[in-house]
Each structure stands twice: as C-alpha cells, then as structure tokens.
Design a protein around this motif. Structure first.
Motif, PDB file in Angstrom:
ATOM      1  N   HIS A 198     101.088 -36.134 -84.303  1.00 36.97           N
ATOM      2  CA  HIS A 198      99.269 -36.779 -84.713  1.00 36.97           C
ATOM      3  C   HIS A 198      98.928 -36.242 -86.458  1.00 36.97           C
ATOM      4  N   VAL A 199      98.020 -36.745 -87.017  1.00 38.12           N
ATOM      5  CA  VAL A 199      96.906 -36.362 -87.981  1.00 38.12           C
ATOM      6  C   VAL A 199      96.267 -35.294 -87.565  1.00 38.12           C
ATOM      7  N   ASN A 200      95.747 -35.411 -86.707  1.00 40.64           N
ATOM      8  CA  ASN A 200      94.507 -34.762 -85.925  1.00 40.64           C
ATOM      9  C   ASN A 200      94.955 -33.649 -85.245  1.00 40.64           C
ATOM     10  N   THR A 201      96.307 -33.315 -84.589  1.00 40.15           N
ATOM     11  CA  THR A 201      97.224 -32.374 -84.468  1.00 40.15           C
ATOM     12  C   THR A 201      97.829 -31.225 -85.423  1.00 40.15           C
ATOM     13  N   LEU A 202      97.829 -32.194 -86.745  1.00 45.39           N
ATOM     14  CA  LEU A 202      98.084 -31.416 -87.912  1.00 45.39           C
ATOM     15  C   LEU A 202      96.951 -31.057 -88.553  1.00 45.39           C
ATOM     16  N   ARG A 203      95.556 -31.357 -87.868  1.00 51.04           N
ATOM     17  CA  ARG A 203      94.137 -30.550 -88.899  1.00 51.04           C
ATOM     18  C   ARG A 203      94.136 -29.959 -88.030  1.00 51.04           C
ATOM     19  N   ASN A 204      94.073 -29.611 -87.092  1.00 51.60           N
ATOM     20  CA  ASN A 204      94.204 -28.495 -85.630  1.00 51.60           C
ATOM     21  C   ASN A 204      94.583 -27.160 -85.929  1.00 51.60           C
ATOM     22  N   ARG A 205      95.997 -27.162 -86.221  1.00 53.04           N
ATOM     23  CA  ARG A 205      96.470 -26.711 -86.923  1.00 53.04           C
ATOM     24  C   ARG A 205      96.767 -25.651 -88.177  1.00 53.04           C
ATOM     25  N   LEU A 206      96.141 -26.256 -88.856  1.00 50.99           N
ATOM     26  CA  LEU A 206      95.669 -26.029 -90.065  1.00 50.99           C
ATOM     27  C   LEU A 206      94.329 -25.515 -90.562  1.00 50.99           C
ATOM     28  N   ALA A 207      93.489 -26.003 -89.409  1.00 50.68           N
ATOM     29  CA  ALA A 207      92.475 -24.876 -89.312  1.00 50.68           C
ATOM     30  C   ALA A 207      92.172 -23.658 -88.550  1.00 50.68           C
ATOM     31  N   ARG A 208      93.896 -23.711 -87.974  1.00 49.20           N
ATOM     32  CA  ARG A 208      93.946 -22.537 -87.176  1.00 49.20           C
ATOM     33  C   ARG A 208      94.141 -21.469 -88.439  1.00 49.20           C
ATOM     34  N   ILE A 209      95.431 -22.029 -88.869  1.00 50.71           N
ATOM     35  CA  ILE A 209      95.774 -21.942 -90.287  1.00 50.71           C
ATOM     36  C   ILE A 209      94.595 -20.375 -91.186  1.00 50.71           C
ATOM     37  N   THR A 210      94.026 -21.290 -91.518  1.00 49.25           N
ATOM     38  CA  THR A 210      92.627 -21.151 -92.254  1.00 49.25           C
ATOM     39  C   THR A 210      92.112 -19.539 -91.427  1.00 49.25           C
ATOM     40  N   GLU A 211      91.420 -19.849 -89.910  1.00 43.03           N
ATOM     41  CA  GLU A 211      91.010 -18.532 -89.712  1.00 43.03           C
ATOM     42  C   GLU A 211      91.786 -17.763 -89.105  1.00 43.03           C
ATOM     43  N   LEU A 212      93.817 -17.378 -88.985  1.00 36.26           N
ATOM     44  CA  LEU A 212      94.652 -16.717 -88.975  1.00 36.26           C
ATOM     45  C   LEU A 212      94.077 -15.848 -90.933  1.00 36.26           C
ATOM     46  N   THR A 213      94.305 -16.270 -91.572  1.00 32.84           N
ATOM     47  CA  THR A 213      94.401 -15.962 -92.400  1.00 32.84           C
ATOM     48  C   THR A 213      94.128 -15.688 -93.439  1.00 32.84           C
ATOM     49  N   GLY A 214      92.080 -16.386 -92.920  1.00 34.50           N
ATOM     50  CA  GLY A 214      91.146 -16.091 -94.101  1.00 34.50           C
ATOM     51  C   GLY A 214      91.769 -16.569 -95.330  1.00 34.50           C
ATOM     52  N   ARG A 215      92.069 -18.001 -95.494  1.00 34.03           N
ATOM     53  CA  ARG A 215      92.707 -18.976 -96.640  1.00 34.03           C
ATOM     54  C   ARG A 215      92.683 -20.127 -95.932  1.00 34.03           C
ATOM     55  N   ASP A 216      91.814 -20.708 -97.025  1.00 35.66           N
ATOM     56  CA  ASP A 216      91.518 -22.412 -96.699  1.00 35.66           C
ATOM     57  C   ASP A 216      92.214 -22.903 -97.995  1.00 35.66           C
ATOM     58  N   VAL A 217      93.021 -24.140 -97.124  1.00 33.21           N
ATOM     59  CA  VAL A 217      94.424 -24.860 -97.500  1.00 33.21           C
ATOM     60  C   VAL A 217      93.759 -25.774 -98.100  1.00 33.21           C
ATOM     61  N   ALA A 218      91.798 -25.983 -98.412  1.00 36.96           N
ATOM     62  CA  ALA A 218      91.783 -27.283 -99.134  1.00 36.96           C
ATOM     63  C   ALA A 218      91.404 -26.700-100.307  1.00 36.96           C
ATOM     64  N   ARG A 219      91.246 -25.591-100.342  1.00 38.68           N
ATOM     65  CA  ARG A 219      90.757 -24.629-101.678  1.00 38.68           C
ATOM     66  C   ARG A 219      92.059 -24.492-102.703  1.00 38.68           C
ATOM     67  N   THR A 220      92.029 -24.978-103.853  1.00 41.26           N
ATOM     68  CA  THR A 220      93.050 -24.693-105.190  1.00 41.26           C
ATOM     69  C   THR A 220      93.443 -22.980-104.660  1.00 41.26           C
ATOM     70  N   GLU A 221      91.949 -22.453-104.846  1.00 46.42           N
ATOM     71  CA  GLU A 221      92.789 -21.130-104.810  1.00 46.42           C
ATOM     72  C   GLU A 221      93.135 -20.157-103.560  1.00 46.42           C
ATOM     73  N   ASP A 222      92.762 -20.336-102.397  1.00 44.20           N
ATOM     74  CA  ASP A 222      93.402 -20.564-101.287  1.00 44.20           C
ATOM     75  C   ASP A 222      94.876 -20.645-101.428  1.00 44.20           C
ATOM     76  N   ARG A 223      95.191 -22.155-101.098  1.00 47.75           N
ATOM     77  CA  ARG A 223      96.679 -22.463-101.078  1.00 47.75           C
ATOM     78  C   ARG A 223      97.127 -22.008-101.739  1.00 47.75           C
ATOM     79  N   VAL A 224      97.162 -21.928-103.084  1.00 46.54           N
ATOM     80  CA  VAL A 224      97.843 -20.476-104.242  1.00 46.54           C
ATOM     81  C   VAL A 224      98.328 -19.506-103.785  1.00 46.54           C
TER      82      VAL A 224
END
Length: 519
Positions: free
Chosen positions: A480-506
């Motif tokens: 589900h899209v909500n499951t995907l959003r939860n996973r991406l939030a966890r990725i941001t928390e663990l890596t310190g890089r927000d997938v919504a920001r271009t610099e961090d996504r790069v």
C-alpha cells in the motif's frame, strides 16, 4: 560386395549370363538370394534380392507373367536352375526377361542352389570383414592425425584418401574449421549455423547457389551439437561405406572440437584473470606484462581497451560474441586479449595505427551483422601510456559501454570523455573509495534489514528506479502507498537523508551506483 556379377565370377558356381538387363544391373549390389517356385513370388520378395528357381511354376503360369511378377517386386534378377528334364533355359523366359530388362542367368545341373547361398554368404562376410578392417585402419589414421596436431584439416585428409568427396566443417558460430574440395561463403556458413540451432538439426542443408544440398553429419563435443561435417552430396547419393566413413570421421572431429573448446576455455579464463590483475591495481601489476605477452600483446607500448555489449534492454552477452571480437582483431592483424563476461566483453590491445574510434565502429558493424537481432555498443577508454596505467582506461571503457547500453538507440560507439554522466565520475574512483561511500550511506539500512527482516534497501532501489513516483513504486513492491511512505520515513531516519530533497536523493542514488561499481 554381393552382386550378380560377383556370383558370375565364381567359376565353381558354373553360372552363365543370358540377359544383362539394364545398364549396370549385373554389378549393382544385391540384398540376398531367394529360392522360390511360386507362380507369383512378389509378396514374399524384397527389393534387391536374386530369385533362384527351377521353373516348376511353368505348370501354373507363363514365363512372361512370372518375369513380370519378379520385376514388380523390385528383385535384382533371376538365376534359373537347369534340371535333367529341362537341360536348357526356356526361350520364352529369356525373351520375357529381355522385355522386362531383368537380368537372367542359368546354373548347371551339377550345382545346387545351396552353393549359391554359401557363396553369397561368403561375399557378405568378406565385405563386413573388409569394412571392419577399413574402419580400424581409418580409426588408427584419424587418431594419429589428432595426436600429432593435424587438426580438423588433417582429419578430413584421412577421409579424402579413401573417398574423393567435397567436405567442409563448420561450427555453430558459422566459423569454418576445415575444408577439402568445398569452399563455403559466409552466407552458406550462416545457413549451416542456423540449421545446427534447430532441434533436431536437419539431415540435409540447402546451401543455395550452385552447390545445392549437402548432407549433414553432426559433430558434438560435450553432449551438444557444436559443429557439422558437410558433404556436398545428397544422402541418397552416398554409398553405405561412404556414410559409415563420414560417421566415423564426425566422431573423431568431436574430439578435435572438444580439444579446441578446452583451449578456448583456458584462454578465456586467462583473459578474465588478466582483467582481475589490472583492476587490482598495484597489488598484481607485476603480473600483467607477462600475461599480455602470452596473448601476443606487447606491454611496452601504448595500450587501448574497448568494451562491447548489447543495448536495448539485453541483460547478457551471447555465445560467440567473444569469438567474433577476437576474429575481427586477428583479421586486422592485431594481437588482442578478449575477456568475456556475463554483461560485456572486454578487448585489450596495443594502440593500432588507425583511429581507434573508426576501428570500434568497424567492429560494431561486424558484431551487428553476426547478431542482427541485437544492438551492439562499444565503449572506449583513454589510451594507456604504459601497462601500469591500464586500470583507468579499462574502467572508463566499461562505464562508457554501460551508459550506451542504457540509452535507447542513437550512438553505438563513444569514448569515456564524450559521455556526460555521473557513472563516469564514479568510475574514476578506486574500489575502496566507492565501497566506503556506499557502506557509509547504505550501512544503516542493511543492518536494519538484517536484524528486522525488513526491505528498506530494496524499497529505496525501487523508489529511485521509478523516479520517485509513489503509486508506481507501491505497485511494483505490491504494498500500500501508506506502507511505502512509512518505509521511506524510516530510511530518512536511519540515513539522515530525506528522499523528498533533491540533494539527499542524489546521495542515496550515488551510493547505490557506487555499491554496484565496487562489486
């Protein structure tokens, strides 16, 4: 060979030829002798048999009908046995055999039909013995030719000493291995290769042009059909001894093909090891010059590297690509090291006199012709001034090739410096730097995945592969899209890089790419 002529030449049988039949009928090979007194023996006769008869059927039918029945069965002729009550062959039988073009001989009263059968058996036994002795002698000659390194041409020479047949050997890559009296064009060799790719392969192949059809004798190495021995004769025109000899030669050619395959496998392994030596940098640099010399490449001069692969979504190379590349450079008079992998084929050689890009375009054209359903691409690296500088051109050529593979159509040959892409920048880094960067960014995700049995790294890869589209990524992951959003939030928390920001996504994207490059 058992024939009516061979029986006539045996004086002990006291045979006399009365009617010779059609041209060559007396000397034609026959199957056996068959005694009968039936008025119509045709249901019991086999084609090619000689009929032995005393004429007792004359009480039931005419000589004309009897001869017609024998002819209808496909028999090879008649031997009429004289008796005291019939000391001469009936004139009507002689005339009937002339009308039917059926060979007719008579045998004296003193000789029984069993003597004819014994003579026929002896002739066939002699023929089988001669065939066996011939096969053994031929086998010894073939084994000697192979053991002395005569190759496929030496094997064909053994056969040609017995049978003057036009022969050629072509492998499943359409390469000519040997020929004797038969020179095939590239198009004809391609027809042979296409035939060998069929299951099962054909017994005959139409070569086209003036040659017509050729009989195929399969040559197999390790369980597969690896080549074909071609004889420019339809199978119906080959005698049994010729077919047996061709079958035997095809089996010995299998040994030669297997030997060549083993040599090629060793060369391929040595070439692959050379790539590992180059990529290892200073650790194994001292071994590289000797390995290049083993392939005929002078390590003291300037060196170039080309990488060939297939684009348009092709995930792997094809059998025969390495051989095609090697033959191309050898045809240009250039010594080369060709190393084939699952994704690409690398060629390293001394800097040629002609323009490297022009050479690569010519190579690309040859590969395209050999694999018409694929789009070949060639990546070029910088020229290495010495063998010690070979690592960077190797990395550059492979990275340029990978960029060309991913692009839809367009340019087929390009150098590293002609292409603008982040992978080229990554390719300039050593494996240790790439590994450190990738582990630094992705390490927390992998640790989390291993301890929690989660799928954060695969989710990140899918999200970036789908250009950050939530719906497409969720569909690809079956979540589900909500499951995907939860996973991406966890990725941001663990890596310190927000997938919504271009610099961090790069950063995240480059980490995944660096991980792939570092192996």
């Amino acid at each position: 060979m058992l024939s009516l002529g061979a029986l006539l030449s045996d004086r002990s049988l006291e045979l006399r030829l009365l009617v010779s039949g059609t041209a060559g009928a007396v000397e034609r090979e026959v199957l056996w002798v068959h005694s009968t007194e039936l008025a119509d023996p045709s249901p019991y006769l086999r084609a090619g048999e000689i009929v032995l008869t005393n004429g007792l059927w004359l009480r039931e039918t005419s000589a004309a009908d009897f001869a017609a029945n024998v002819r209808r069965s496909g028999a090879a002729g008649i031997v009429f046995g004289l008796r005291e009550v019939m000391p001469e062959t009936p004139a009507e039988l002689i005339e009937a055999c002339r009308r039917e073009d059926l060979p007719l001989a008579e045998i004296s009263i003193a000789v029984p039909f069993t003597a004819v059968a014994e003579a026929a058996s002896a002739l066939q036994a002699d023929e089988r013995r001669d065939a066996l002795v011939g096969m053994v002698r031929r086998g010894d000659a073939l084994a000697s030719a192979i053991s002395h390194g005569a190759g496929a041409s030496g094997v064909l020479a053994v056969l040609r000493r017995e049978h003057e047949l036009p022969l050629a050997v072509v492998d499943r890559m359409a390469r000519p291995l040997a020929s004797a009296g038969l020179d095939l064009s590239a198009d004809q060799r391609r027809r042979v290769a296409d035939g060998l790719a069929r299951h099962p392969p054909p017994l005959e192949i139409d070569l086209g042009g003036t040659e017509g059809r050729a009989t195929v004798f399969l040559v197999g190495a390790v369980g597969d059909t690896d080549a074909a021995l071609l004889c420019l004769r339809p199978v119906t025109e080959l005698t049994k001894p010729q077919q047996d000899a061709l079958d035997q030669v095809a089996r010995f050619l299998s040994l030669e093909v297997a030997k060549q395959q083993a040599i090629q496998a060793i060369e391929l392994r040595f070439a692959s090891e050379l790539l590992d030596m180059i990529l290892s940098g200073a650790q194994r640099a001292a071994e590289v010059p000797d390995r290049l010399r083993a392939f005929g490449v002078d390590p003291s001069g300037r060196l170039v590297v080309l990488t060939v692969a297939f684009g348009d979504g092709a995930e792997s190379t094809l059998p025969g690509l390495s051989e095609t590349i090697g033959e191309f450079f050898l045809g240009q008079g250039l010594a080369v090291v060709v190393a084939g992998g699952s994704q690409d084929v690398v060629a390293a050689l001394q800097e040629p006199r002609q323009d490297v890009k022009e050479l690569a375009e010519a190579l690309c054209a040859v590969v395209r012709k050999r694999f018409p359903d694929r789009r070949p691409v060639v990546g070029l690296g910088d020229t290495a001034a010495s063998v010690r500088e070979l690592r960077q051109p190797l990395v550059q050529s492979r990275e340029a090739c990978q960029v060309l593979r991913r692009r839809q159509g367009g340019q087929a040959v390009a150098s590293f410096r002609e292409l603008g892409t982040h992978r080229l920048l990554l390719g300039l880094q050593d494996a240790g730097t790439l590994r450190g960067f990738a582990d630094g960014v992705l390490g927390p995700l992998r640790q989390h995945d291993s301890t929690r049995d989660s799928e954060l790294e695969s989710t990140l890869r899918a999200f970036l592969a789908h250009d950050g589209q939530y719906g497409a990524t969720a569909a690809a992951l079956y979540v589900h899209v909500n499951t995907l959003r939860n996973r991406l939030a966890r990725i941001t928390e663990l890596t310190g890089r927000d997938v919504a920001r271009t610099e961090d996504r790069v950063d995240l994207y480059l980490a995944l790419e660096a991980d792939e490059l570092a192996g």
